[in-house]
Design a protein around this motif. Structure first.
Motif, PDB file in Angstrom:
ATOM      1  N   UNK A  51       0.829  -1.252  -0.239  1.00 18.36           N
ATOM      2  CA  UNK A  51       0.064  -0.112  -0.056  1.00 18.36           C
ATOM      3  C   UNK A  51       0.716   1.222   0.046  1.00 18.36           C
ATOM      4  N   UNK A  52       2.000   1.268  -0.026  1.00 18.92           N
ATOM      5  CA  UNK A  52       3.124   2.455   0.004  1.00 18.92           C
ATOM      6  C   UNK A  52       4.182   2.144  -1.028  1.00 18.92           C
ATOM      7  N   UNK A  53       4.788   3.173  -1.253  1.00 18.96           N
ATOM      8  CA  UNK A  53       5.873   3.246  -2.205  1.00 18.96           C
ATOM      9  C   UNK A  53       7.234   3.471  -1.492  1.00 18.96           C
ATOM     10  N   UNK A  54       8.246   3.155  -1.976  1.00 19.71           N
ATOM     11  CA  UNK A  54       9.716   3.260  -1.461  1.00 19.71           C
ATOM     12  C   UNK A  54       9.902   2.640  -0.204  1.00 19.71           C
ATOM     13  N   UNK A  55       9.232   1.350  -0.318  1.00 25.03           N
ATOM     14  CA  UNK A  55       9.263   0.701   1.059  1.00 25.03           C
ATOM     15  C   UNK A  55      10.813  -0.087   1.061  1.00 25.03           C
ATOM     16  N   UNK A  56      11.291  -0.162   2.136  1.00 27.82           N
ATOM     17  CA  UNK A  56      12.929  -0.717   2.558  1.00 27.82           C
ATOM     18  C   UNK A  56      12.859  -1.302   3.878  1.00 27.82           C
ATOM     19  N   UNK A  57      13.639  -2.231   3.807  1.00 34.43           N
ATOM     20  CA  UNK A  57      13.925  -3.015   5.322  1.00 34.43           C
ATOM     21  C   UNK A  57      15.448  -2.618   5.747  1.00 34.43           C
ATOM     22  N   UNK A  58      15.280  -2.276   6.794  1.00 32.10           N
ATOM     23  CA  UNK A  58      16.785  -1.571   7.622  1.00 32.10           C
ATOM     24  C   UNK A  58      17.547  -0.417   6.859  1.00 32.10           C
ATOM     25  N   UNK A  59      16.727   0.625   6.605  1.00 31.94           N
ATOM     26  CA  UNK A  59      17.210   1.951   5.716  1.00 31.94           C
ATOM     27  C   UNK A  59      18.166   2.600   6.636  1.00 31.94           C
ATOM     28  N   UNK A  60      19.425   2.863   6.092  1.00 36.95           N
ATOM     29  CA  UNK A  60      20.415   3.814   6.667  1.00 36.95           C
ATOM     30  C   UNK A  60      19.571   5.210   6.925  1.00 36.95           C
ATOM     31  N   UNK A  61      20.030   5.598   7.816  1.00 38.99           N
ATOM     32  CA  UNK A  61      19.618   7.136   8.202  1.00 38.99           C
ATOM     33  C   UNK A  61      21.068   8.033   7.524  1.00 38.99           C
ATOM     34  N   UNK A  62      20.419   9.267   7.423  1.00 36.44           N
ATOM     35  CA  UNK A  62      21.498   9.996   6.755  1.00 36.44           C
ATOM     36  C   UNK A  62      22.641  10.411   7.906  1.00 36.44           C
ATOM     37  N   UNK A  63      23.904  10.316   7.450  1.00 35.56           N
ATOM     38  CA  UNK A  63      24.780  10.605   8.543  1.00 35.56           C
ATOM     39  C   UNK A  63      24.975  12.268   9.037  1.00 35.56           C
ATOM     40  N   UNK A  64      25.070  12.149  10.235  1.00 33.31           N
ATOM     41  CA  UNK A  64      25.117  13.358  10.891  1.00 33.31           C
ATOM     42  C   UNK A  64      26.324  14.362  10.539  1.00 33.31           C
ATOM     43  N   UNK A  65      26.297  15.775  10.610  1.00 35.25           N
ATOM     44  CA  UNK A  65      27.135  16.710  10.404  1.00 35.25           C
ATOM     45  C   UNK A  65      27.256  17.665  11.498  1.00 35.25           C
ATOM     46  N   UNK A  66      27.327  17.335  12.755  1.00 37.42           N
ATOM     47  CA  UNK A  66      27.427  18.127  13.892  1.00 37.42           C
ATOM     48  C   UNK A  66      25.971  18.557  14.415  1.00 37.42           C
ATOM     49  N   UNK A  67      25.109  17.884  13.939  1.00 39.20           N
ATOM     50  CA  UNK A  67      23.791  18.104  14.644  1.00 39.20           C
ATOM     51  C   UNK A  67      23.758  17.925  16.151  1.00 39.20           C
ATOM     52  N   UNK A  68      22.972  18.714  16.765  1.00 41.21           N
ATOM     53  CA  UNK A  68      22.984  18.460  18.409  1.00 41.21           C
ATOM     54  C   UNK A  68      21.562  17.953  18.781  1.00 41.21           C
ATOM     55  N   UNK A  69      21.314  17.159  19.595  1.00 39.06           N
ATOM     56  CA  UNK A  69      19.855  16.863  19.605  1.00 39.06           C
ATOM     57  C   UNK A  69      19.537  16.866  21.170  1.00 39.06           C
ATOM     58  N   UNK A  70      18.244  17.309  21.680  1.00 44.46           N
ATOM     59  CA  UNK A  70      17.694  17.426  22.992  1.00 44.46           C
ATOM     60  C   UNK A  70      18.228  16.466  23.829  1.00 44.46           C
ATOM     61  N   UNK A  71      17.852  15.378  23.597  1.00 46.02           N
ATOM     62  CA  UNK A  71      18.061  13.949  24.405  1.00 46.02           C
ATOM     63  C   UNK A  71      19.468  13.358  24.553  1.00 46.02           C
ATOM     64  N   UNK A  72      20.065  13.168  25.560  1.00 49.59           N
ATOM     65  CA  UNK A  72      21.378  12.739  25.494  1.00 49.59           C
ATOM     66  C   UNK A  72      21.424  11.341  25.003  1.00 49.59           C
TER      67      UNK A  72
END
Length: 414
Positions: free
Chosen positions: A235-256
């Motif tokens: 029912x969806x498009x572009x379905x993939x299993x175990x997709x890689x997330x985009x590598x970070x370039x210095x982003x800082x997140x709220x939760x440790x």
């Protein structure tokens, strides 16, 4: 009994209806039922579990409907009077019309009540009786058994008991799978298992569902992930299993505890699921709800905790970097689901029903049932599966079958 699942299904879906008919049509039929109830309590139900006997507490539990933690095998003696009284009231207009030899059946009785009113009243009375039965049962059951019965009441936890054992849909369980599934449902010890695990710890069902030796914990996760991935692909498009997330370039997140690892992956990605043109990310966790660390918590609180942990780990990264949505899919070894997973299953069923022009009710029920079978099979395999690596005993010096056939002079033309 070689097919306990088929025997159970035949009784609750077929033979039990005969008793219901007699209960509704024969006055005081309950006085004829004690010998039959004795056979059910002392022969049929223990045989389903693969035991010599079943405790009185378990017998009380299994008499409940499946959705309330039982097996839907009622106590025939106890319900006989209620069935006859309800049937008498509902058919009172029909009976009086026959006695008076009327050409048309009256719409109302002398009290102004219609047949529909009597049906509603009977349903309401049954609900009140069930409510009181549940209250009394919860007060009388031992604490440990009560915990398992409450877990069996989770949405979807008992769906594997409500389907016909069709091999074509993967709904058939072997003799040992069905019996072990029932024992896991009511915390009845499973026999013929090792005393100690290969990891050195004492072996029991709780340890078996936690121990990572043998790969069964990963396998139950992968089975659920693959099921959801296959359904999303319809029912969806572009379905993939175990997709890689985009590598970070210095982003800082709220939760440790946010996952900032390069090359991080989630379990599933699907486009156009929650919103058109947006990627939805999902991460599956199948948690052992009776692990020592969760032994005194309700399944609702267990699922909520895991959902929050997953969201702290991935939600901000997916939203800020991927511009997508993140949904943790938490499932228990009891077959229950967290709130996020329940919403996911409902919306998945909506999309599939719309795509394939099917009924929503049929679609969502089938998904829950298929998931229920995946979970119960994985749980049983975690207990019964071998954790000892197979040791090679062959003296062959190579795995090249072509070379072996050539050396042995085997005629490969046949």
């Amino acid at each position: 009994m070689t097919q306990p699942q088929a025997a159970y299904t035949a009784f609750v879906r077929g033979f039990n209806s005969k008793f219901t008919y007699f209960q509704r049509t024969i006055p005081d039929f309950g006085k004829y039922l004690p010998p039959i109830q004795h056979i059910l309590d002392n022969k049929f139900i223990p045989t389903l579990f693969g035991t010599q006997s079943v405790s009185a507490h378990v017998l009380e539990a299994v008499s409940l409907p499946v959705r309330h933690g039982g097996l839907g095998i009622p106590n025939l003696v106890k319900e006989a009077a209620q069935q006859f009284e309800g049937s008498s009231k509902i058919t009172s207009l029909h009976k009086q019309a026959i006695i008076d030899q009327l050409d048309d059946m009256p719409v109302e009785d002398c009290d102004g009540l219609t047949a529909h009113d009597w049906i509603q009243q009977h349903v309401s009375e049954k609900a009140e009786v069930l409510k009181e039965t549940l209250r009394q049962l919860d007060e009388s059951l031992p604490e440990q058994l009560l915990r398992f019965v409450k877990q069996a009441r989770d949405k979807g936890a008992g769906n594997w008991l409500t389907a016909l054992p069709l091999a074509s849909q993967g709904f058939n369980l072997s003799k040992s799978e069905f019996r072990d599934g029932l024992r896991l449902r009511y915390n009845i010890p499973i026999t013929d298992i090792p005393s100690y695990c290969v990891c050195g710890e004492p072996f029991n069902t709780s340890h078996a569902l936690d121990c990572k030796k043998g790969g069964f914990v990963s396998q139950r996760h992968d089975n659920v992930r693959n099921l959801f991935t296959g359904l999303l692909n319809r029912c969806c498009s572009n379905v993939s299993s175990e997709p890689h997330l985009t590598d970070l370039q210095g982003e800082i997140f709220q939760h440790r505890t946010a996952n900032t690892a390069q090359g991080a992956r989630l379990d599933i990605k699907a486009r156009n699921f929650w919103r058109q043109g947006q990627d939805a990310y999902f991460d599956v966790r199948v948690t052992h709800v009776n692990a020592k660390s969760q032994a005194h918590k309700s399944t609702a609180s267990i699922f909520k905790k895991h959902e929050e942990n997953k969201k702290r780990e991935y939600n901000e990264r997916v939203m800020e970097v991927e511009h997508g949505t993140f949904t943790p899919l938490i499932i228990g070894t009891n077959g229950g689901m967290g709130e996020e997973c329940q919403r996911f299953v409902k919306w998945l069923a909506e999309l599939l029903a719309l795509k394939q022009m099917e009924s929503y009710a049929s679609t969502v029920s089938w998904i829950r049932t298929k998931l229920s079978f995946e979970v119960i099979r994985s749980a049983v395999l975690g207990v019964r599966g071998s954790r000892t690596p197979w040791k090679r005993t062959s003296s062959l010096h190579t795995d090249d079958f072509g070379l072996l056939a050539h050396d042995a002079g085997i005629d490969t033309r046949q």
